[in-house]
Enzyme design. Structure first.
Site, short mmCIF file in Angstrom:
data_model
loop_
_atom_site.label_atom_id
_atom_site.label_comp_id
_atom_site.label_asym_id
_atom_site.label_seq_id
_atom_site.Cartn_x
_atom_site.Cartn_y
_atom_site.Cartn_z
N GLU A 246 87.35 6.15 79.95
CA GLU A 246 87.13 5.50 81.25
C GLU A 246 85.78 5.89 81.84
O GLU A 246 85.09 5.06 82.43
CB GLU A 246 88.25 5.88 82.24
CG GLU A 246 89.63 5.37 81.85
CD GLU A 246 89.80 3.86 82.00
OE1 GLU A 246 88.89 3.19 82.52
OE2 GLU A 246 90.85 3.35 81.58
N ARG A 250 83.00 2.99 82.44
CA ARG A 250 82.70 2.68 83.85
C ARG A 250 81.42 3.37 84.33
O ARG A 250 80.54 2.74 84.89
CB ARG A 250 83.87 3.09 84.75
CG ARG A 250 85.15 2.37 84.39
CD ARG A 250 86.22 2.56 85.44
NE ARG A 250 87.55 2.32 84.87
CZ ARG A 250 88.60 1.94 85.56
NH1 ARG A 250 88.52 1.75 86.85
NH2 ARG A 250 89.77 1.76 84.98
N ASP A 379 93.12 -2.85 71.97
CA ASP A 379 92.23 -3.95 72.36
C ASP A 379 90.71 -3.78 72.14
O ASP A 379 90.11 -4.41 71.28
CB ASP A 379 92.50 -4.35 73.82
CG ASP A 379 92.54 -3.18 74.80
OD1 ASP A 379 92.25 -2.06 74.40
OD2 ASP A 379 92.86 -3.41 75.99
N GLU A 513 90.89 -9.89 82.20
CA GLU A 513 90.80 -10.41 80.82
C GLU A 513 90.89 -11.93 80.72
O GLU A 513 90.23 -12.53 79.86
CB GLU A 513 91.87 -9.75 79.93
CG GLU A 513 91.64 -8.27 79.67
CD GLU A 513 92.00 -7.37 80.84
OE1 GLU A 513 92.74 -7.83 81.73
OE2 GLU A 513 91.55 -6.21 80.88
C1 DMJ Z 1 89.06 -2.25 82.14
O1 DMJ Z 1 88.83 -0.96 82.57
C2 DMJ Z 1 88.46 -2.51 80.79
O2 DMJ Z 1 88.33 -3.87 80.61
C3 DMJ Z 1 89.28 -1.96 79.68
O3 DMJ Z 1 88.76 -2.26 78.41
C4 DMJ Z 1 90.68 -2.49 79.76
N1 DMJ Z 1 91.26 -2.33 81.04
C5 DMJ Z 1 90.53 -2.54 82.24
C6 DMJ Z 1 90.77 -3.85 82.93
O4 DMJ Z 1 91.98 -4.42 82.78
#
Ligand code: DMJ
Length: 620
Positions: A246, A250, A379, A513
């Site tokens: 994260e 971010r 994912d 998404e």
């Molecule tokens: C985000 O922090 C990023 O897109 C991550 O890859 C997946 N989850 C969240 C948003 O849903």
């Protein structure tokens, strides 16, 4: 009476021998209490006391990364089912002899020199390329500021849609600034700050996540305030555990993107500083990083719920873009080497049916539970394979091969059609299909479109069709709800067709998404329905998520009576609003030939083969 007092109280009224016994006990008690005090002091005040504290105190286990910030506390996928009680604290000092052997084995592998060679060769080949320009020296890379957006759009409707999205961003930002400035996220109902467990003591997630969105939208005053906060307050020397994934996507991603968009050295220095702080996470026997790291002590560990102490595919597999760019801007290959090592380990592992399980032990290098998902836990690993290929200006053949092989296995084993003809991507648990798709998995429409062009053996058309089918399915998951927003997960069994059937799958936490996929599909096809669907999402967000002081997630997309979760996620400003804004913009804004979005929607430039193309402008 006297005898009683003498023997019982120890007040010095007894005979000689009794007195000696009493004073020894007294000294012993004093020593004991001093020892206890010292131990407690160590537990609470020494910098590296987190592990000891965890041992003595009841743990407050951080939640699953993706949804942890939601306030709903949902774990995604198998993570939720993993034994909550089996607490796992596997640091290097805790490894047993067998595992130490594994560590030695991995440590001695020829992988490191090979990676070093590859990274260095790449460094040199770029540096020595035709014009001799030192492209890896970021001071030679100039990125021109973007123009005032909105002026070039001919279509009045589209322009007004984009203005609406900009207004939403300003509203979300203003309320964050007013009620939660400097904290990680806003609680728009409580009108206060929201502390997420993902960032340890790190602060300002919304500020760093929003930098590029503010800049791109031309919200200059707001951007200047954010920059000032970064300069004066963004501090990485915190004694707390952060999620490596994260913080990378971010914070590092946000800072890098701000640097590349503005050329402002402050952002570059901050990104490198933070990158350095994350490096100890990679000190494992295999080089697969820990999920969590204490930024001050450098001690790492994994989530307690993750299969047998495993690291998570979607976490350690989603660092590549940022770490490669950290090497670009710092001129130091060590960052790229770390992620290349992850790649090598993954590449040479035996994969069940060609699929990548979501769990991998950083100690043994063996897969954990065989749960495969293109949604939560898996994912963005797939996303980063194809984006690495694109970001390398189509030179990183290994990433490309791994992506198309993985995709083939996914298609064979996981892609299915519902009774009504909707295409979906199921999850796989040790060979058994779970016919559900998460909101997170809806990014895959965009990913498929992005990778279609370079697909092998004329699969391009097929992958574009698959991308369009997945987009339809995800749109249906929105359309079939009363709020016109999609649930966290929707099913295709027991009579269900793209709807959530369990209460704890019905929430929506402002995730990006689906609109992310609309944006990519629009750019690749110019089919107007993707803009229409994006506008539907804007209207639904306005109607059901906008509250007095910001935007909030909702707990049940099938119920129009408001039941808000009181969190304005930082990714709403970083991703959801940015993708919507780009959807209603001209193709030249952050075009795919020159920019790749990291998984938090922070644009990073393609590292051009030809050094002359290093000057990236908005109109290329
Ligand atoms: C985000 O922090 C990023 O897109 C991550 O890859 C997946 N989850 C969240 C948003 O849903």
């Amino acid at each position: 009476m006297i005898r009683k007092l003498c023997s019982g109280s120890g007040l010095g009224l007894g005979g000689r021998f009794g007195g000696v016994r009493l004073s020894r006990r007294f000294v012993f008690l004093i020593l004991l209490s001093a020892l206890v005090t010292v131990c407690f002091g160590a537990i609470f005040f020494l910098p590296d006391s987190v592990r000891i504290r965890r041992f003595f105190l009841l743990p407050s286990e951080p939640q699953r990364t993706d949804s942890a910030g939601s306030g709903l506390g949902m774990a995604v996928g198998a993570g939720s089912g993993a034994a909550a009680g089996s607490r796992y604290r596997q640091t290097e000092t805790h490894i047993g002899p067998a595992r130490r052997k594994q560590k030695e084995k991995f440590g001695k592998e020829s992988v490191s020199p090979q990676i070093r060679r590859e990274v260095t060769e790449r460094h040199h080949s770029l540096r020595d390329s035709e014009n001799g320009a030192e492209v890896l020296d970021a001071s030679n890379i100039r990125y021109q500021p973007l123009p005032e957006a909105g002026t070039e759009l001919a279509d009045q409707d589209v322009r007004s849609h984009r203005e609406k999205v900009k207004e939403m961003m300003k509203f979300a930002w203003d309320n964050y600034r007013q009620y939660a400035w400097g904290t990680n996220e806003l609680k728009p109902l409580s009108k206060s700050g929201h502390a997420s467990g993902l960032f340890g003591g790190l602060l300002g997630a919304t500020i760093v996540d929003s930098l590029d969105t503010l800049y791109i939208m031309g919200l200059q005053e707001e951007f200047a305030e954010a920059r000032e906060w970064v300069e004066n307050n963004l501090d990485f020397n915190v004694n707390g555990e952060v999620s490596v994934f994260e913080v990378t996507i971010r914070f590092v991603g946000g800072l890098l993107s701000a640097y590349y968009l503005t050329g402002d050295e402050l952002f570059k220095m901050k990104a490198i500083e933070l990158g350095e702080k994350l490096l100890p996470a990679f000190n494992t026997p295999t080089g697969i990083p820990w999920a969590l790291i204490n930024l001050r002590s450098g001690v790492g560990r994994n989530w307690g719920w993750a299969s047998g102490g495993s690291s998570i595919l979607a976490e350690f597999g989603t660092l590549h873009l940022e770490f490669v760019h950290l090497s670009e801007v710092s001129g130091d290959p060590k960052f790229a080497e770390k992620v290349m090592k992850i790649r090598k380990v993954l590449n040479r592992l035996e994969k069940p049916h060609g699929l990548y399980p979501n769990y991998l032990s950083p100690v043994t290098g063996h897969w954990g539970q065989h749960h495969v998902s293109i949604g939560g836990l898996g994912d963005s690993f797939y996303e980063y394979l194809i984006k690495t290929w694109l970001m390398s200006d189509k030179t990183d053949e290994e990433a490309k091969t791994m992506y198309y092989e993985a995709l083939q296995a996914i298609e064979t084993n996981l892609v299915r059609k519902s009774a009504s003809g909707l295409t979906y991507i199921a999850e796989w648990r040790g060979g058994i299909l779970d016919h559900k798709m998460g909101h997170l998995a809806c990014f895959s429409g965009g990913m498929l479109a992005m990778g279609a062009d370079d697909a092998p053996a004329d699969l391009s058309k097929h992958y574009m069709e698959l991308a369009a089918e997945i987009t339809i399915t995800c749109h249906e998951s929105y359309k079939r709800s009363a709020t016109r927003l999609g649930p966290e997960a929707f099913r295709f069994d027991g009579g269900a067709d793209a709807v959530a059937t369990r209460m704890n799958d019905k929430y929506y936490i402002l995730r990006p998404e689906v609109v992310e996929t609309y944006m990519h599909m629009w750019r690749f096809t110019h089919d107007p329905r993707y803009r229409e669907w994006g506008w539907e999402a804007v209207q639904a967000l306005e109607q059901h998520c906008r509250v007095d002081a910001g935007f909030s997630g909702i707990r049940d997309v099938y119920n129009t009576l408001p039941h808000h979760d009181d969190v304005q996620q930082s990714f709403f400003l970083a991703e959801t609003l940015k993708y919507l804004y780009v959807l209603f913009s001209e193709d030249e804004l952050l075009s795919p030939e020159h920019w790749v979005f990291n998984t938090e929607a922070h644009p990073l430039p393609v590292i051009q083969k030809n050094t002359q193309e290093q000057v990236i402008t908005h109109d290329q």
